[in-house]
Motif scaffolding. Structure first.
Motif, PDB file in Angstrom:
ATOM      1  N   ASP A  83     -28.887  17.693  37.250  1.00 26.33           N
ATOM      2  CA  ASP A  83     -29.994  18.392  37.905  1.00 26.33           C
ATOM      3  C   ASP A  83     -30.816  17.438  38.768  1.00 26.33           C
ATOM      4  N   LEU A  84     -30.125  16.603  39.539  1.00 30.96           N
ATOM      5  CA  LEU A  84     -30.813  15.672  40.425  1.00 30.96           C
ATOM      6  C   LEU A  84     -31.398  16.413  41.620  1.00 30.96           C
ATOM      7  N   SER A  85     -32.504  15.917  42.118  1.00 34.91           N
ATOM      8  CA  SER A  85     -33.159  16.555  43.275  1.00 34.91           C
ATOM      9  C   SER A  85     -32.521  16.062  44.565  1.00 34.91           C
ATOM     10  N   ASP A  86     -31.310  16.458  44.804  1.00 33.45           N
ATOM     11  CA  ASP A  86     -30.593  16.065  46.013  1.00 33.45           C
ATOM     12  C   ASP A  86     -30.018  17.320  46.653  1.00 33.45           C
ATOM     13  N   SER A  87     -30.682  17.783  47.692  1.00 31.52           N
ATOM     14  CA  SER A  87     -30.247  19.011  48.351  1.00 31.52           C
ATOM     15  C   SER A  87     -29.309  18.737  49.518  1.00 31.52           C
ATOM     16  N   SER A  88     -29.023  17.467  49.812  1.00 29.95           N
ATOM     17  CA  SER A  88     -28.242  17.134  51.008  1.00 29.95           C
ATOM     18  C   SER A  88     -26.781  17.555  50.900  1.00 29.95           C
ATOM     19  N   ILE A  89     -26.301  17.858  49.691  1.00 34.13           N
ATOM     20  CA  ILE A  89     -24.904  18.272  49.556  1.00 34.13           C
ATOM     21  C   ILE A  89     -24.740  19.764  49.877  1.00 34.13           C
ATOM     22  N   TYR A  90     -25.865  20.481  50.015  1.00 37.41           N
ATOM     23  CA  TYR A  90     -25.828  21.900  50.329  1.00 37.41           C
ATOM     24  C   TYR A  90     -26.278  22.125  51.778  1.00 37.41           C
ATOM     25  N   PRO A  91     -25.883  23.242  52.390  1.00 36.53           N
ATOM     26  CA  PRO A  91     -26.311  23.515  53.774  1.00 36.53           C
ATOM     27  C   PRO A  91     -27.833  23.617  53.877  1.00 36.53           C
ATOM     28  N   SER A  92     -28.394  22.987  54.889  1.00 37.69           N
ATOM     29  CA  SER A  92     -29.829  23.057  55.134  1.00 37.69           C
ATOM     30  C   SER A  92     -30.074  24.060  56.259  1.00 37.69           C
ATOM     31  N   VAL A  93     -30.461  25.263  55.906  1.00 33.76           N
ATOM     32  CA  VAL A  93     -30.658  26.329  56.888  1.00 33.76           C
ATOM     33  C   VAL A  93     -32.029  26.170  57.532  1.00 33.76           C
ATOM     34  N   SER A  94     -32.071  26.162  58.850  1.00 37.12           N
ATOM     35  CA  SER A  94     -33.328  25.976  59.569  1.00 37.12           C
ATOM     36  C   SER A  94     -34.177  27.233  59.508  1.00 37.12           C
ATOM     37  N   LEU A  95     -35.485  27.054  59.690  1.00 33.78           N
ATOM     38  CA  LEU A  95     -36.380  28.193  59.707  1.00 33.78           C
ATOM     39  C   LEU A  95     -36.060  29.108  60.880  1.00 33.78           C
ATOM     40  N   ALA A  96     -35.596  28.532  62.001  1.00 31.83           N
ATOM     41  CA  ALA A  96     -35.216  29.333  63.167  1.00 31.83           C
ATOM     42  C   ALA A  96     -34.072  30.278  62.821  1.00 31.83           C
ATOM     43  N   SER A  97     -33.109  29.806  62.018  1.00 35.18           N
ATOM     44  CA  SER A  97     -32.005  30.674  61.602  1.00 35.18           C
ATOM     45  C   SER A  97     -32.487  31.768  60.661  1.00 35.18           C
ATOM     46  N   TYR A  98     -33.400  31.389  59.754  1.00 28.68           N
ATOM     47  CA  TYR A  98     -33.953  32.408  58.863  1.00 28.68           C
ATOM     48  C   TYR A  98     -34.705  33.477  59.648  1.00 28.68           C
ATOM     49  N   PRO A 102     -30.029  37.817  59.626  1.00 29.09           N
ATOM     50  CA  PRO A 102     -30.283  38.507  58.352  1.00 29.09           C
ATOM     51  C   PRO A 102     -30.040  37.552  57.179  1.00 29.09           C
ATOM     52  N   GLY A 103     -30.944  37.558  56.224  1.00 30.03           N
ATOM     53  CA  GLY A 103     -30.786  36.677  55.069  1.00 30.03           C
ATOM     54  C   GLY A 103     -29.523  36.965  54.287  1.00 30.03           C
ATOM     55  N   LYS A 104     -29.072  38.222  54.306  1.00 26.58           N
ATOM     56  CA  LYS A 104     -27.842  38.575  53.597  1.00 26.58           C
ATOM     57  C   LYS A 104     -26.656  37.828  54.192  1.00 26.58           C
ATOM     58  N   LEU A 105     -26.620  37.745  55.533  1.00 27.07           N
ATOM     59  CA  LEU A 105     -25.562  36.993  56.209  1.00 27.07           C
ATOM     60  C   LEU A 105     -25.632  35.519  55.831  1.00 27.07           C
ATOM     61  N   ILE A 106     -26.835  34.953  55.834  1.00 29.36           N
ATOM     62  CA  ILE A 106     -27.018  33.549  55.472  1.00 29.36           C
ATOM     63  C   ILE A 106     -26.572  33.307  54.030  1.00 29.36           C
ATOM     64  N   SER A 107     -26.871  34.250  53.140  1.00 28.14           N
ATOM     65  CA  SER A 107     -26.503  34.074  51.729  1.00 28.14           C
ATOM     66  C   SER A 107     -24.994  34.014  51.553  1.00 28.14           C
ATOM     67  N   PHE A 108     -24.244  34.803  52.331  1.00 25.11           N
ATOM     68  CA  PHE A 108     -22.786  34.756  52.228  1.00 25.11           C
ATOM     69  C   PHE A 108     -22.236  33.453  52.806  1.00 25.11           C
ATOM     70  N   VAL A 109     -22.885  32.932  53.847  1.00 29.85           N
ATOM     71  CA  VAL A 109     -22.487  31.622  54.380  1.00 29.85           C
ATOM     72  C   VAL A 109     -22.718  30.544  53.317  1.00 29.85           C
ATOM     73  N   GLN A 110     -23.843  30.605  52.615  1.00 29.86           N
ATOM     74  CA  GLN A 110     -24.124  29.650  51.543  1.00 29.86           C
ATOM     75  C   GLN A 110     -23.088  29.749  50.430  1.00 29.86           C
ATOM     76  N   THR A 111     -22.716  30.973  50.074  1.00 31.13           N
ATOM     77  CA  THR A 111     -21.687  31.163  49.052  1.00 31.13           C
ATOM     78  C   THR A 111     -20.364  30.563  49.501  1.00 31.13           C
ATOM     79  N   CYS A 112     -20.017  30.778  50.761  1.00 32.51           N
ATOM     80  CA  CYS A 112     -18.768  30.247  51.312  1.00 32.51           C
ATOM     81  C   CYS A 112     -18.749  28.730  51.252  1.00 32.51           C
ATOM     82  N   TYR A 113     -19.840  28.087  51.688  1.00 30.71           N
ATOM     83  CA  TYR A 113     -19.912  26.620  51.634  1.00 30.71           C
ATOM     84  C   TYR A 113     -19.823  26.116  50.198  1.00 30.71           C
ATOM     85  N   TYR A 114     -20.476  26.819  49.286  1.00 27.82           N
ATOM     86  CA  TYR A 114     -20.440  26.398  47.895  1.00 27.82           C
ATOM     87  C   TYR A 114     -19.024  26.423  47.342  1.00 27.82           C
TER      88      TYR A 114
END
Length: 266
Positions: A83-98, A102-114
């Motif tokens: 449980d280290l505080s290292d978010s760099s291994i996950y996609p960093s979605v910009s506020l402009a993209s949010y 649609p957040g639903k689209l972004i959530s599926f992209v996050q799932t895909c990367y994971y």
């Protein structure tokens, strides 16, 4: 109105990055979450000229965010197990993209990367309550999808830096952003993110397969099955005592009625 707003932001992407001022809100962990206020929009952006619609659609479906670093399976295990505080291994979605997707689209992209990070993620997922589910929100102590004793709260890194972040981003915006189109709630996110491809295969084989094998015996149940597949995009329905229960009652009723029909002989 929401889709019109998305069209405007994707037609002129600079609008998504602009801000009329930033207000700082805090999430359940006490971390500051920036919120962008409504931007005054030039009426010209409503006009559809010179292929703007095609360009807007291209921007709408494009999400270029990638993890800040390509981590090895060992590094990923280190972050997730400790449980280290290292978010760099996950996609960093910009506020402009949010703001412009649609957040639903972004959530599926996050799932895909994971799922693509390691073979273990792809095959087995993150485990129950660790990626995207009503249970994950509950045990995180967010007050969303139910409550949980504070002394037992737990937030996995996989959830914290993916779907929890996406949810909190929109939840801390104005009410017009609080939409099923923005929140990551979805049976597909849950099954893939928490159970992987093995879980998806078992779900298709043992649950959907049960009704598909009896497809010829169904009447209105055929259409209900297709409708259910669409509803699964909207919520964690298997954790709610509502839609799925009603669906199953109607499906079994349809199957029973087909068995009781008298056979017709020449």
């Amino acid at each position: 109105n929401y889709f019109v707003q998305l069209y405007i932001l994707n037609k002129d992407t600079a609008l998504a990055a602009r801000s009329a001022g930033v207000v700082v809100l805090k999430d359940s962990a006490g971390k500051a979450v920036p919120q962008t206020r409504t931007v005054t929009v030039d009426p010209k952006v409503y006009k559809v000229e010179h292929g703007d619609l095609k360009k807007a659609f291209g921007n709408f479906v494009t999400l270029t965010e990638k993890p800040a670093q390509k981590a090895s399976a060992k590094q990923v295990d280190s972050v997730e197990k400790k449980d280290l505080s290292d978010s760099s291994i996950y996609p960093s979605v910009s506020l402009a993209s949010y703001m412009s997707k649609p957040g639903k689209l972004i959530s599926f992209v996050q799932t895909c990367y994971y799922l693509r990070m390691t073979p273990k993620h792809l095959l087995f997922g993150a485990g129950i309550g660790n990626f995207s589910s009503k249970l994950a929100f509950r045990v995180a102590g967010t007050g969303v999808q139910g409550h949980y004793p504070k002394k037992y709260t737990y937030v996995s890194p996989e959830f914290k830096y993916n779907h929890l972040k996406t949810y909190l981003t929109y939840a801390n915006m104005d009410a017009s952003r609080h939409s099923v189109l923005n929140f990551p709630f979805s049976v597909y996110n849950q099954v893939l993110g928490e159970y992987g491809l093995i879980g998806l295969f078992l779900f298709l084989l043992t649950y959907l397969g049960f009704f598909v094998r009896r497809y010829k015996s169904l009447t209105y149940g055929r259409y209900m099955l297709m409708a259910l597949m669409l509803f699964f995009f909207m919520e964690y329905w298997f954790e709610l005592y509502s839609l799925v229960v009603i669906f199953e009652l109607f499906m079994f009723l349809d199957l029973r009625e087909s068995r009781q029909k008298p056979s017709v002989t020449a």
